[in-house]
Design an enzyme around this catalytic site. Structure first.
Site, PDB file in Angstrom:
ATOM      1  N   ASP A   1       1.218  -1.010   0.016  1.00 35.20           N
ATOM      2  CA  ASP A   1       0.014  -0.191   0.124  1.00 35.20           C
ATOM      3  C   ASP A   1       0.289   0.973  -0.055  1.00 35.20           C
ATOM      4  O   ASP A   1       0.289   2.566   0.149  1.00 35.20           O
ATOM      5  CB  ASP A   1      -1.101  -0.264   1.096  1.00 35.20           C
ATOM      6  CG  ASP A   1      -0.278  -0.362   2.681  1.00 35.20           C
ATOM      7  OD1 ASP A   1       0.789  -0.573   2.274  1.00 35.20           O
ATOM      8  OD2 ASP A   1      -1.279   0.621   3.821  1.00 35.20           O
TER       9      ASP A   1
ATOM     10  N   GLU B   1      12.123  -3.968  12.722  1.00 37.67           N
ATOM     11  CA  GLU B   1      12.513  -3.079  11.928  1.00 37.67           C
ATOM     12  C   GLU B   1      14.542  -2.950  12.666  1.00 37.67           C
ATOM     13  O   GLU B   1      15.190  -3.529  11.967  1.00 37.67           O
ATOM     14  CB  GLU B   1      11.969  -2.087  10.995  1.00 37.67           C
ATOM     15  CG  GLU B   1      11.260  -1.896  10.685  1.00 37.67           C
ATOM     16  CD  GLU B   1       9.996  -1.947  11.078  1.00 37.67           C
ATOM     17  OE1 GLU B   1       9.577  -1.714  12.085  1.00 37.67           O
ATOM     18  OE2 GLU B   1       9.008  -0.901  10.305  1.00 37.67           O
TER      19      GLU B   1
HETATM   20  N1  UDP Z   1      -0.262  -7.352   5.058  1.00 35.94           N
HETATM   21  C1  UDP Z   1      -0.153  -9.136   6.036  1.00 35.94           C
HETATM   22  N2  UDP Z   1      -1.287  -9.358   6.138  1.00 35.94           N
HETATM   23  C2  UDP Z   1      -1.734  -8.706   6.993  1.00 35.94           C
HETATM   24  C3  UDP Z   1      -2.205  -7.550   7.031  1.00 35.94           C
HETATM   25  C4  UDP Z   1      -1.028  -6.982   6.271  1.00 35.94           C
HETATM   26  O1  UDP Z   1       0.055  -9.432   4.674  1.00 35.94           O
HETATM   27  O2  UDP Z   1      -3.100  -9.888   7.939  1.00 35.94           O
HETATM   28  C5  UDP Z   1       0.197  -7.303   4.520  1.00 35.94           C
HETATM   29  C6  UDP Z   1      -0.090  -6.398   3.976  1.00 35.94           C
HETATM   30  O3  UDP Z   1      -0.904  -6.508   2.664  1.00 35.94           O
HETATM   31  C7  UDP Z   1       0.858  -5.040   3.730  1.00 35.94           C
HETATM   32  C8  UDP Z   1       2.072  -5.239   4.855  1.00 35.94           C
HETATM   33  O4  UDP Z   1       1.309  -6.505   5.663  1.00 35.94           O
HETATM   34  O5  UDP Z   1       2.264  -5.013   2.452  1.00 35.94           O
HETATM   35  C9  UDP Z   1       2.201  -4.557   5.834  1.00 35.94           C
HETATM   36  O6  UDP Z   1       0.563  -4.488   6.373  1.00 35.94           O
HETATM   37  P1  UDP Z   1       0.147  -2.912   6.614  1.00 35.94           P
HETATM   38  O7  UDP Z   1       0.351  -2.109   5.306  1.00 35.94           O
HETATM   39  O8  UDP Z   1      -1.850  -3.037   6.932  1.00 35.94           O
HETATM   40  O9  UDP Z   1       0.745  -2.181   7.682  1.00 35.94           O
HETATM   41  P2  UDP Z   1       1.239  -0.627   8.124  1.00 35.94           P
HETATM   42  O10 UDP Z   1       0.351   0.691   6.940  1.00 35.94           O
HETATM   43  O11 UDP Z   1      -0.235  -0.454   9.340  1.00 35.94           O
HETATM   44  O12 UDP Z   1       2.094  -0.518   8.693  1.00 35.94           O
HETATM   45 MN    MN Z   2       0.592  -0.244   5.031  1.00 36.46          MN
END
Ligand code: UDP
Ligand code: MN
Length: 247
Positions: free
Chosen positions: A111, A197
């Protein structure tokens, strides 16, 4: 030859998934020598992602591993198992072909928003490189603070005590470092929120060793954008359309 950029993207099924992957592929397709490692958070490869990968028009490895149910909770780190599956694939692929071809790995959430300039910057990573990330940590940006070409601290609004106060989108690692630290992985056990990280980077590098990119970490080339949850309030309970459409 140009070092290959390996992008590990965890992804999971939800209404916006195909839109996210489409936008990401449109970016990646413009990057030379990029190999996409797409890891589905699922017990099996989905038909949607399988079809998507087939038509994506770029080199792509499609993996899957489900997140155990106990880890699918708010406040717990996401996509640990998927990133590790990508790392395992990369190590496996290169274990029988020494010396490894030059390569650079980075973690590309589905995203975020990536400028093309970011890939030029990370391509020259010798060990571990870092750069600012926009729209993250409750600020317009976070960045490594650089003095005389070295990282000396972190500009961040959130948990400044982190050893590496950096988002997943803010660093890249050379393939050589990944291969010479075969045990470096993302950990579930003992990992606090927001420490993924740092826990990972601690295993492979030191702050002193980091290579600042993006004009000594003064330019934002990647944004931690997040997609709004879609409103499906008016979806029919039963299938009313005359055709079946993948969205
Ligand atoms: N993701 C995943 N499984 C989950 C939630 C998230 O594989 O149950 C993936 C999501 O598609 C993205 C990454 O992990 O590529 C980080 O998730 P997200 O963007 O929701 O996290 P944030 O934006 O809160 O850091
Ligand atoms: Mn994200």
């Amino acid at each position: 030859a140009l070092p290959t950029i390996y992008a590990i993207t965890p992804t999971y099924s939800r209404p916006v998934q195909k839109a996210e992957l489409t936008r990401l592929a449109n970016t990646f397709r413009q990057v030379a020598r990029l190999h996409w490692i797409l890891v589905e958070d699922a017990a099996a490869r989905s038909e949607l992602v399988t079809r998507f990968v087939a038509g994506a028009g770029l080199p792509c490895t499609h993996l899957h591993v489900p997140t155990p149910r106990r880890y699918k909770r708010p406040g717990l780190p996401r996509a640990t198992e998927q990133r590790n599956a990508g790392l395992a694939w990369l190590r496996q692929r290169h274990q029988h072909l020494p010396p490894p071809q030059p390569g650079v790995l980075f973690f590309a959430d589905d995203d975020n928003t990536y400028s093309l300039e970011l890939f030029q910057e990370m391509r020259t990573t010798r060990k571990v490189s870092v750069w600012p990330v926009g729209l993250v940590g409750g600020r317009r940006y976070e960045r490594p603070v650089v003095e005389n070409g070295k990282v000396v601290g972190w500009y961040t609004g959130w948990r400044a005590d982190r050893p590496f106060a950096i988002d997943m989108a803010g660093f890249a690692v050379s393939l050589q470092v990944i291969l010479s630290h075969p045990k470096a992985v993302f950990k579930r056990r003992g990992s606090q929120p927001g420490m993924q990280e740092s826990d990972f980077l601690k295993q492979i590098t030191t702050v002193e060793e980091l290579e600042p990119k993006a004009n000594n970490c003064t330019k934002v080339l990647v944004w931690h954008t997040r997609t709004e949850k879609v409103n499906l309030a008016n979806e029919p309970k039963y299938h009313l359309d005359t055709v079946t459409i993948e969205v």
